[in-house]
Structures are given as C-alpha cells and as structure tokens.
Motif scaffolding. Structure first.
Motif, short mmCIF file in Angstrom:
data_model
loop_
_atom_site.label_atom_id
_atom_site.label_comp_id
_atom_site.label_asym_id
_atom_site.label_seq_id
_atom_site.Cartn_x
_atom_site.Cartn_y
_atom_site.Cartn_z
N THR A 240 0.45 -1.39 -0.25
CA THR A 240 -0.02 -0.34 0.33
C THR A 240 0.52 1.58 -0.65
N LEU A 241 2.36 1.16 0.49
CA LEU A 241 2.94 2.62 1.18
C LEU A 241 3.69 2.58 -0.40
N LEU A 242 4.36 0.92 -1.64
CA LEU A 242 4.07 1.25 -2.79
C LEU A 242 3.39 2.35 -3.53
N PHE A 243 2.29 1.71 -3.63
CA PHE A 243 1.36 2.19 -4.23
C PHE A 243 0.68 3.34 -3.98
N MET A 244 0.60 4.21 -2.62
CA MET A 244 0.87 5.45 -2.65
C MET A 244 1.74 6.65 -3.23
N TYR A 245 3.23 6.08 -2.46
CA TYR A 245 3.74 7.04 -2.66
C TYR A 245 4.95 6.96 -4.45
N LEU A 246 5.19 6.43 -4.90
CA LEU A 246 5.34 6.09 -5.75
C LEU A 246 5.32 5.87 -7.05
N GLN A 247 3.70 6.36 -7.01
CA GLN A 247 3.17 6.12 -8.91
C GLN A 247 3.56 7.15 -9.08
N PRO A 248 3.67 7.59 -10.29
CA PRO A 248 3.56 9.05 -11.07
C PRO A 248 2.88 10.73 -10.13
N TRP A 249 3.05 11.24 -10.28
CA TRP A 249 1.49 12.64 -9.62
C TRP A 249 0.68 12.61 -10.28
N THR A 250 0.98 12.26 -11.57
CA THR A 250 -0.02 12.68 -12.60
C THR A 250 -0.71 11.64 -12.78
N ASN A 251 -1.08 10.44 -11.95
CA ASN A 251 -1.81 9.24 -12.13
C ASN A 251 -2.68 9.34 -10.55
N HIS A 252 -1.93 10.12 -9.86
CA HIS A 252 -2.57 9.77 -8.53
C HIS A 252 -4.30 9.67 -9.09
N SER A 253 -5.41 8.77 -7.70
CA SER A 253 -6.63 9.22 -7.36
C SER A 253 -6.88 9.59 -6.43
N LEU A 254 -6.91 10.80 -6.25
CA LEU A 254 -7.08 10.76 -3.92
C LEU A 254 -7.60 9.91 -3.51
N ASP A 255 -8.98 9.52 -4.53
CA ASP A 255 -9.81 8.82 -3.73
C ASP A 255 -9.55 6.63 -3.60
N THR A 256 -8.84 6.78 -4.81
CA THR A 256 -8.67 5.44 -4.69
C THR A 256 -7.26 5.20 -3.25
N ASP A 257 -6.38 6.63 -3.28
CA ASP A 257 -5.52 6.32 -2.05
C ASP A 257 -6.04 6.42 -1.24
N LYS A 258 -7.20 6.95 -0.82
CA LYS A 258 -8.02 6.63 0.65
C LYS A 258 -8.14 5.37 0.91
N MET A 259 -9.02 4.54 0.06
CA MET A 259 -9.18 3.55 0.34
C MET A 259 -8.21 2.53 0.72
N ALA A 260 -6.40 2.79 -0.49
CA ALA A 260 -5.69 2.25 0.72
C ALA A 260 -4.71 2.76 1.72
N SER A 261 -4.78 4.49 2.52
CA SER A 261 -4.21 4.92 3.25
C SER A 261 -5.06 4.18 4.94
N VAL A 262 -6.85 3.64 4.69
CA VAL A 262 -7.23 3.07 5.51
C VAL A 262 -6.16 1.54 5.90
N PHE A 263 -5.95 0.84 5.01
CA PHE A 263 -4.99 -0.27 5.04
C PHE A 263 -4.08 0.05 6.34
N TYR A 264 -2.91 0.79 6.03
CA TYR A 264 -1.94 0.95 6.50
C TYR A 264 -1.56 2.10 8.12
N THR A 265 -2.41 2.62 7.97
CA THR A 265 -2.91 3.83 9.49
C THR A 265 -4.07 3.21 9.54
N LEU A 266 -4.90 2.21 9.79
CA LEU A 266 -5.99 1.76 10.56
C LEU A 266 -6.46 0.17 11.22
#
Length: 301
Positions: A240-266
C-alpha cells in the motif's frame, strides 16, 4: 472531506471505525503491558514487538480521533497548524513502522539462522541502539518533510480530499510550484522503502532457506505457518505504501489513495497484535496469567 461525503454513511462509518480504533487501542496496549510486566516476554523479539505496538497505537491515535469526530459534524474542518501537526505525527509513526519492521525481520533472521549467537548479536544494547535510531530518523524525517510541504502557497481551494492531512492531497491544493516538495517526498519515500524492504527481503529469504533445511515436515509446516502470516502483513503494508507514494503524481487518484490509506493507518495496526503476538504461545500464557491475577507483580529479572 473524509472517506465519504454521503450523509447516510456517516453514522455507519463512525461505528465501523470506532470498533477498529477500539480494537487497535486494546490490542496494542495489551501487547505493551504484557511485554513490560511479564518476565517471560523480555527477549529482543518482544522488545521490538512492544515498540511496534507503541508505533501502531501512535499512528492510529494521530488519525482516528479527528476522523471519528468528523463523521459526526456537518462541517469538517481542521486548523492550519493542527493539520501540520497531524502530518508531522503521521510521518513520525509511519517511518518508524517501516524501519521497526526491518529491525524485527533482521532479529527473526538471527534467531532462526544463528540461534547460538542470538543473544550476543541482538543484545540489549544493540536493541536499544536500533530502536533509538529508528525513532531519531523518523523525527528527522518529520522535521524535514512537514515544513517542506507547508512551504508552498495554499491560496486557492482549502478542501482536502482525504480523511487526514497527508502529503499528496495537501500538495494537490497548492497554487505555487510543487516540484521541490514533491521531489523531497518522492526521494525520502523511495529511499526509506528501498532500504527497509531490502533488509526485510534478504532476512525472509534466508529464513525460508533455513526452514527448507528443517528435516521434520511438521517443523517446516509450523515454521512456514508463522512466517507466512508475518510476510503477508509486511506485504500488505509495504504494498500500500508503494502504491501510495511511488506512483507518478499525474496518475494519483485521491479517492483510491484514501482506500489504500485506511489499510496502513487503521486496519494493519489493528491486525498486527493478532498476527505478531496473540497467536504466540508465550503471549497467550502471559495473557491468561495476567487476566487471572492482574494485580500480581511479575518478576522482571
């Protein structure tokens, strides 16, 4: 904005994440207590587990209480310095978790591959040094990255498309050039993940080789069962960390990032006590003894 802006989901989501945070707090406080007071849990492995529990509890506490409050209010707001403090706290605990997992993998490698040298190689002094360096570097990271993120101009939208203050959604709001802070975040994220994952992968590779050399099929099965759960937890966390922080900034989907963040933060902080500790025979025995007589003074020598 939180996880969802649908009014009908706010109370159900509040209840779900209240349960998750309660289980996280109970599980990690339980590990901290047991590994502190029980004389059987004073080895390097449980010393590192205690600090993983502290880090998991800290990471969840930085995020969950504010998140839970926002489920119940009509207008979700955060103060500028409150947001900066939350980002700094999140960075301290997430970087500390990255490296404490690497330290734990190294400790497990020494215990399995060089058991006779375990207490020499992973002595109390070495344990204290490794944990101290982990906390020092995580604080250093937070002190460097947080001012860098907040050095840009935020003069347009003030709506953060996330459930806590994180680098990516904050920089998405900037109306000035974000090349430098994005580069800093990408560099530190990539460097931290590379070095910690290298240690984890090498350690588990050698552990698997050692397990394959076990002659007893029952012994191999038991060892693989334990390692499989650990490796699965580490894979989900790093993935989840690799998915969040090492993908190109132009490809970021903030809604998808939120779901990934739920895993490693909670979610992962809730599962770690079960995966790393409560499946362990020594921890189960210590928990039973503690529940029978919680006022008993354990011999710590």
């Amino acid at each position: 904005m939180g996880i969802s802006d649908r009014p009908d989901l706010q109370v159900p989501l509040f209840l779900v994440f209240l349960v998750i945070y309660t289980l996280t707090a109970a599980g990690n406080l339980g590990i901290i207590t047991l590994t502190t007071v029980d004389s059987r849990l004073q080895t390097p492995m449980y010393f590192f587990l205690r600090h993983l529990a502290v880090i998991n509890l800290g990471n969840s506490t930085v995020i969950a209480p504010k998140m839970l409050v926002n489920f119940l209010v009509s207008k979700k707001t955060t103060l500028y310095y409150e947001c900066a403090t939350q980002l700094g706290g999140f960075l301290v605990f997430i970087v500390a978790e990255i490296f404490i997992l690497a330290v734990m993998a190294y400790g497990r490698y020494v215990a399995i591959c060089n058991p006779l040298l375990y207490m020499v190689v992973v002595s109390r002094q070495v344990c204290l040094l490794l944990v101290s360096l982990t906390y020092f570097f995580s604080f250093f990271m937070a002190i460097v990255v947080t001012p860098c993120v907040f050095s840009v101009s935020y003069c347009s939208s003030n709506v953060i498309n996330h459930f806590y203050c994180d680098n990516v959604p904050l920089l998405a709001l900037s109306c000035s050039d974000t090349y430098f802070p994005e580069t800093v975040v990408f560099f530190f994220s990539g460097t931290n993940l590379f070095f910690s994952m290298t240690i984890v992968l090498i350690s588990y590779f050698n552990i698997i080789l050692a397990i394959l050399r076990i002659r007893s099929s029952e012994g191999r099965k038991k060892a693989f069962s334990t390692c499989a759960s650990h490796m699965m937890a580490v894979t989900v966390f790093y993935g989840t960390l690799l998915f969040m922080y090492l993908q190109p900034w132009t490809n970021h989907s903030l809604d998808t990032d939120k779901m990934a963040s739920v895993f490693y933060t909670l979610v992962i902080p809730m599962l770690n006590p079960v995966i790393y500790s409560f499946r362990n025979k020594d921890v189960k025995c210590a928990l039973k003894d503690f529940l029978k007589n919680p006022c008993q003074r354990f011999n710590l020598t």
